[in-house]
Design an enzyme around this catalytic site. Structure first.
Site, PDB file in Angstrom:
ATOM      1  N   PRO A  23      16.992   8.386 -34.482  1.00 56.96           N
ATOM      2  CA  PRO A  23      16.574   9.414 -35.445  1.00 56.96           C
ATOM      3  C   PRO A  23      16.072  10.663 -34.727  1.00 56.96           C
ATOM      4  CG  PRO A  23      15.655   7.266 -36.006  1.00 56.96           C
ATOM      5  CD  PRO A  23      16.241   7.131 -34.637  1.00 56.96           C
ATOM      6  N   CYS A  25      14.465  14.433 -35.839  1.00 54.71           N
ATOM      7  CA  CYS A  25      14.041  15.362 -36.884  1.00 54.71           C
ATOM      8  C   CYS A  25      14.736  16.708 -36.721  1.00 54.71           C
ATOM      9  CB  CYS A  25      12.529  15.548 -36.831  1.00 54.71           C
ATOM     10  SG  CYS A  25      11.601  14.095 -37.360  1.00 54.71           S
ATOM     11  N   ALA A  57      13.558  10.849 -39.306  1.00 48.90           N
ATOM     12  CA  ALA A  57      12.366  10.416 -40.035  1.00 48.90           C
ATOM     13  C   ALA A  57      12.377  11.033 -41.426  1.00 48.90           C
ATOM     14  CB  ALA A  57      11.110  10.828 -39.278  1.00 48.90           C
ATOM     15  N   GLN A 100      15.557   6.123 -41.289  1.00 47.19           N
ATOM     16  CA  GLN A 100      14.209   5.812 -40.822  1.00 47.19           C
ATOM     17  C   GLN A 100      13.207   6.327 -41.848  1.00 47.19           C
ATOM     18  OE1 GLN A 100      12.038   8.065 -37.633  1.00 47.19           O
ATOM     19  NE2 GLN A 100      12.384   6.196 -36.449  1.00 47.19           N
ATOM     20  N   TYR A 182       2.542   8.399 -36.022  1.00 51.82           N
ATOM     21  CA  TYR A 182       2.570   8.597 -37.467  1.00 51.82           C
ATOM     22  C   TYR A 182       1.803   7.475 -38.164  1.00 51.82           C
ATOM     23  CZ  TYR A 182       5.771  12.211 -36.040  1.00 51.82           C
ATOM     24  OH  TYR A 182       6.305  13.315 -35.415  1.00 51.82           O
ATOM     25  N   ARG A 230      10.634   0.721 -35.730  1.00 49.95           N
ATOM     26  CA  ARG A 230      10.458   1.552 -34.533  1.00 49.95           C
ATOM     27  C   ARG A 230       8.980   1.522 -34.173  1.00 49.95           C
ATOM     28  NH1 ARG A 230      13.260   6.358 -32.683  1.00 49.95           N
ATOM     29  NH2 ARG A 230      12.678   6.652 -30.497  1.00 49.95           N
ATOM     30  N   LEU A 301      15.196   8.786 -22.192  1.00 49.05           N
ATOM     31  CA  LEU A 301      15.909   9.386 -21.065  1.00 49.05           C
ATOM     32  C   LEU A 301      17.007   8.474 -20.533  1.00 49.05           C
ATOM     33  CD1 LEU A 301      13.260  11.386 -18.991  1.00 49.05           C
ATOM     34  CD2 LEU A 301      15.056  12.246 -20.486  1.00 49.05           C
ATOM     35  N   ARG A 324      18.276  13.172 -27.476  1.00 46.01           N
ATOM     36  CA  ARG A 324      18.590  14.495 -26.928  1.00 46.01           C
ATOM     37  C   ARG A 324      19.942  14.522 -26.226  1.00 46.01           C
ATOM     38  NH1 ARG A 324      13.108  13.715 -26.552  1.00 46.01           N
ATOM     39  NH2 ARG A 324      11.773  15.423 -27.282  1.00 46.01           N
TER      40      ARG A 324
END
Length: 370
Positions: A23, A25, A57, A100, A182, A230, A301, A324
């Site tokens: 996920p 955002c 999310a 998610q 969160y 998660r 990563l 990413r």
């Protein structure tokens, strides 16, 4: 034979390979409703050749948004907007798609990252935040409102209602967001949870709300829909949430029917001290995998095909998730398959793009032109 490109099952859901699009955002929704940006963004990821795509999310109530531009699934309008996007994507891509579900808690009411990410006050278009305890995320921020029994019940039901909407949309999987600082993570960590009732204090009590939300969602959706979690394996802060407590949480989730653990880290405290490097979170996933038999997803990563292959082949995790790296290269699975001698699914409109050195990349294709 590449292990990264072997099929895998999450409950009753079969994935064509072990690559998960994590996920991410986008902060591009309008009152929680998916926009044309989501159609563009998800469209390119859906034809990437990955085994699973998990939507960003998605807030279960307006106050649970990280920013005013977060995707949501609390209303009929949200559901209709996402239905439009999913229908367009599915016409051209067979990839399984999950969502998610999230509540930002004390990290809600923020500006988008490219606007600085700071707290938005109510007079700036923000709103009052809620949390397990009246402990602010940042020292300069006002304290959130500590949730009472009615607030806990409202949020539990909000997760259930959003999960039911996800099922109506035909989404293949549901992930509960208990990571990155969160709300569900806030209940887990002793740094943010200072309650003295049944939801605070001991590890058993701090896990209680997360387990209640999971149980409620699992009971509300069909057995064919996997429900996973998660989590952040550590807060990267002394005396905070840590890998041992994460293992205990996963051990409690597994007999409840949890389909998988998606293992990340951090996000709860500005005091976190993270040592970042290639695959820096994979060890946390590997550790949890030794304590449970349910599948574990590693993230953090993971950028190279050979790196991802080794994680799966060496048994450190069952699947790998990329975020990413997928934004930078939406054809990452294609390129990984080419390097590892594997095959991926691609739309026929693109079959002619295979490089001469990788003519079998898309399997048996027959492309001609008059």
């Amino acid at each position: 034979m590449s292990q990264l490109f072997t099929a895998f099952r999450l409950g009753e859901l079969e994935l064509p390979n072990r690559i998960v699009i994590a996920p991410m955002c986008q902060y591009s929704a309008e009152d929680g409703c998916a926009s044309d940006w989501h159609l563009m963004h998800l469209g390119q990821l859906a034809i990437s050749g990955a085994g699973l795509l998990i939507l960003e999310a998605t807030a279960v109530e307006p106050a649970g948004r990280i920013t005013p531009q977060d995707l949501g699934l609390w209303s009929d309008a949200n559901e209709a907007a996402l239905r439009r996007v999913l229908a367009a994507v599915r016409r051209h891509a067979p990839i399984p798609i999950g969502v998610q579900l999230s509540h930002a808690g004390r990290k809600a009411s923020s500006r988008a990252p490219w606007e600085g990410g700071s707290l938005l006050r109510p007079d700036e278009g923000g709103w009052d935040c809620v949390a397990p305890s009246a402990v602010p995320h940042g020292d300069a921020e006002p304290p959130p409102h500590a949730l009472d029994a009615a607030g806990l019940q409202r949020i539990r039901q909000a997760f259930v209602d959003a999960a039911k909407r996800a099922v109506r949309l035909g989404l293949d999987l549901i992930e509960l967001h208990a990571a990155h600082g969160y709300l569900l993570h806030q209940f887990l960590s002793p740094l943010s949870n200072r309650r003295d009732d049944a939801y605070g204090g001991s590890l058993e009590n701090r896990m209680r709300f997360v387990l209640e939300v999971f149980d409620a969602v699992r009971a509300a959706v069909p057995a064919r829909v996997p429900v996973g979690v998660r989590l952040s394996a550590t807060d990267w802060v002394d005396n905070g949430w840590d890998p041992a407590q994460s293992a205990a949480l996963c051990a409690a989730l597994e007999p409840r029917g949890c389909a998988y653990a998606h293992v990340s880290s951090g996000g709860l405290s500005p005091r976190q001290a993270i040592t970042v490097g290639p695959g820096y979170q994979v060890g946390f996933a590997e550790s949890i995998r030794r304590h449970v038999s349910m599948p574990v997803i590693a993230v953090g990563l993971i950028t190279e095909a050979e790196q991802a292959e080794a994680i799966v082949a060496d048994g450190r995790a069952d699947l790998v998730a990329l975020a990413r790296a997928m934004l930078y290269d939406p054809r990452w699975p294609w390129h990984a398959a080419a390097r590892l001698g594997a095959q991926v699914t691609a739309p026929p409109q693109y079959w002619r793009c295979q490089p001469s050195a990788h003519k079998a990349l898309f399997g048996s294709t027959r492309v001609g032109q008059r």
